[in-house]
Design a protein around this motif. Structure first.
Motif, short mmCIF file in Angstrom:
data_model
loop_
_atom_site.label_atom_id
_atom_site.label_comp_id
_atom_site.label_asym_id
_atom_site.label_seq_id
_atom_site.Cartn_x
_atom_site.Cartn_y
_atom_site.Cartn_z
N VAL A 161 -8.28 46.95 -20.19
CA VAL A 161 -7.89 47.96 -21.17
C VAL A 161 -7.38 47.27 -22.43
N VAL A 162 -7.39 48.00 -23.52
CA VAL A 162 -6.82 47.49 -24.77
C VAL A 162 -5.32 47.34 -24.58
N ALA A 163 -4.80 46.18 -24.94
CA ALA A 163 -3.39 45.87 -24.68
C ALA A 163 -2.46 46.80 -25.46
N LYS A 164 -1.41 47.21 -24.77
CA LYS A 164 -0.33 47.93 -25.41
C LYS A 164 0.81 46.94 -25.67
N VAL A 165 1.45 47.06 -26.80
CA VAL A 165 2.57 46.18 -27.11
C VAL A 165 3.82 47.03 -27.20
N ASP A 166 4.81 46.75 -26.36
CA ASP A 166 6.01 47.56 -26.40
C ASP A 166 6.93 47.10 -27.54
N PHE A 167 7.90 47.93 -27.85
CA PHE A 167 8.76 47.68 -29.00
C PHE A 167 9.53 46.36 -28.86
N GLY A 168 10.02 46.09 -27.66
CA GLY A 168 10.75 44.85 -27.45
C GLY A 168 9.90 43.63 -27.75
N ARG A 169 8.62 43.69 -27.37
CA ARG A 169 7.70 42.59 -27.64
C ARG A 169 7.49 42.41 -29.14
N LEU A 170 7.35 43.52 -29.86
CA LEU A 170 7.18 43.44 -31.31
C LEU A 170 8.39 42.80 -31.98
N GLU A 171 9.58 43.15 -31.51
CA GLU A 171 10.81 42.55 -32.05
C GLU A 171 10.82 41.05 -31.81
N GLU A 172 10.39 40.63 -30.63
CA GLU A 172 10.35 39.21 -30.31
C GLU A 172 9.36 38.48 -31.22
N ILE A 173 8.21 39.10 -31.47
CA ILE A 173 7.21 38.50 -32.36
C ILE A 173 7.80 38.29 -33.75
N TYR A 174 8.54 39.28 -34.23
CA TYR A 174 9.14 39.15 -35.56
C TYR A 174 10.24 38.10 -35.59
N ASP A 175 10.98 37.93 -34.51
CA ASP A 175 11.96 36.85 -34.45
C ASP A 175 11.29 35.51 -34.73
N ALA A 229 0.10 38.96 -34.64
CA ALA A 229 0.72 39.11 -35.96
C ALA A 229 -0.15 39.95 -36.89
N HIS A 230 -1.47 39.74 -36.81
CA HIS A 230 -2.39 40.51 -37.66
C HIS A 230 -2.32 42.00 -37.33
N LEU A 231 -2.32 42.32 -36.04
CA LEU A 231 -2.24 43.72 -35.64
C LEU A 231 -0.92 44.34 -36.09
N LEU A 232 0.15 43.58 -36.01
CA LEU A 232 1.45 44.07 -36.42
C LEU A 232 1.50 44.31 -37.93
N ARG A 233 0.95 43.36 -38.70
CA ARG A 233 0.91 43.54 -40.16
C ARG A 233 0.10 44.78 -40.53
N ARG A 234 -1.03 44.95 -39.85
CA ARG A 234 -1.89 46.11 -40.13
C ARG A 234 -1.12 47.41 -39.93
N ARG A 235 -0.43 47.51 -38.82
CA ARG A 235 0.31 48.74 -38.52
C ARG A 235 1.41 49.00 -39.55
N ILE A 236 2.14 47.96 -39.88
CA ILE A 236 3.28 48.13 -40.80
C ILE A 236 2.80 48.43 -42.22
N LEU A 237 1.71 47.82 -42.64
CA LEU A 237 1.19 48.07 -43.99
C LEU A 237 0.68 49.50 -44.14
N MET A 238 0.44 50.17 -43.03
CA MET A 238 -0.02 51.56 -43.09
C MET A 238 1.13 52.54 -43.34
N THR A 239 2.37 52.07 -43.25
CA THR A 239 3.51 52.97 -43.48
C THR A 239 3.66 53.24 -44.98
N ASP A 278 8.11 55.13 -33.59
CA ASP A 278 7.27 56.06 -32.83
C ASP A 278 5.83 56.06 -33.28
N PHE A 279 5.61 55.78 -34.55
CA PHE A 279 4.26 55.75 -35.10
C PHE A 279 3.56 54.42 -34.78
N LEU A 280 4.32 53.33 -34.79
CA LEU A 280 3.73 52.01 -34.68
C LEU A 280 3.52 51.54 -33.26
N VAL A 281 4.30 52.02 -32.32
CA VAL A 281 4.21 51.52 -30.94
C VAL A 281 3.37 52.48 -30.09
#
Length: 213
Positions: free
Chosen positions: A63-77, A154-164, A210-213
């Motif tokens: 399946v297409v991977a889901k990234v939980d919020f905690g994981r996204l925070e760790e990536i940004y750290d 990181a690319h997927l995260l940038r894409r999501r955030i740039l859409m805000t 809620d929109f990004l995760v």
């Protein structure tokens, strides 16, 4: 289509967000769609699993991977520290003329139009150009290898955030300031501004959780 070509094709679609997180990726269906063998698809999916773009679930399949919020925070750290360091090293190593292409790319131009119109692909390509240039000019192989290991996430995260709302305009202004510091060779300021850029992105992550995760 060989497994390497299948991997590249599926990776591009995953990074564009063509598939919904959690949706199944049936090997037989993909093989038929791409005109290749099931083994080629299976090999490609295994490679994409190592990139954390897909995951295998027992009794379900890939399946297409889901990234939980905690994981996204760790990536940004990690990204805040490493991309800030890359900016510092690049400012120390590079000459002013090394930044000419980026200066031209980020000058008042089509990027303003892209931000205003929501042209995400054009804007993402510019951000990727900034990132690739800085990493190359930082001349630090281990740093480059480490960042490459989380490049897709990181690319997927940038894409999501740039859409805000308003983020492209905000990011454009921030990157122009970073590039000015890089041209001056001001390593302290370049690192500070890049880390600030990551911090404002993180605020977006939290605001639009809620929109990004």
């Amino acid at each position: 289509m060989k497994s390497e070509e299948v991997e590249l094709h599926l990776r591009e679609r995953l990074l564009r967000g063509d598939f919904t997180p959690g949706s199944r990726l049936p090997e037989v269906k993909l093989a038929t769609e791409l005109g290749t063998t099931r083994n080629a698809v299976r090999s490609a999916l295994l490679a994409l699993e190592s990139r954390k773009l897909v995951e295998r679930i027992p009794n379900v399949g890939t399946v297409v991977a889901k990234v939980d919020f905690g994981r996204l925070e760790e990536i940004y750290d990690v990204l805040e520290v490493l991309e800030g360091l890359a900016a510092r090293l690049a400012a120390q190593q590079a000459e002013p003329q090394d930044w000419k292409a980026l200066q031209e790319l980020f000058a008042p131009s089509r990027l303003d139009d892209a931000a205003a119109s929501g042209d995400l692909e054009t804007f993402l390509a510019a951000i990727d150009s900034y990132r690739d240039t800085v990493i190359r000019l930082a001349e630090q192989d281990f740093l480059a290898e480490t960042l490459a290991g989380i490049q897709d996430q990181a690319h997927l995260l940038r894409r999501r955030i740039l859409m805000t709302p308003g983020r492209m305009e905000e990011s454009l202004a921030e990157h122009r300031d970073i590039i000015e510091a890089l041209v001056r060779g001001d390593a302290d300021r370049a690192e500070e501004l890049k880390r600030h850029n990551m911090k404002t992105a993180r605020k977006r992550l939290r605001r639009y959780r809620d929109f990004l995760v």
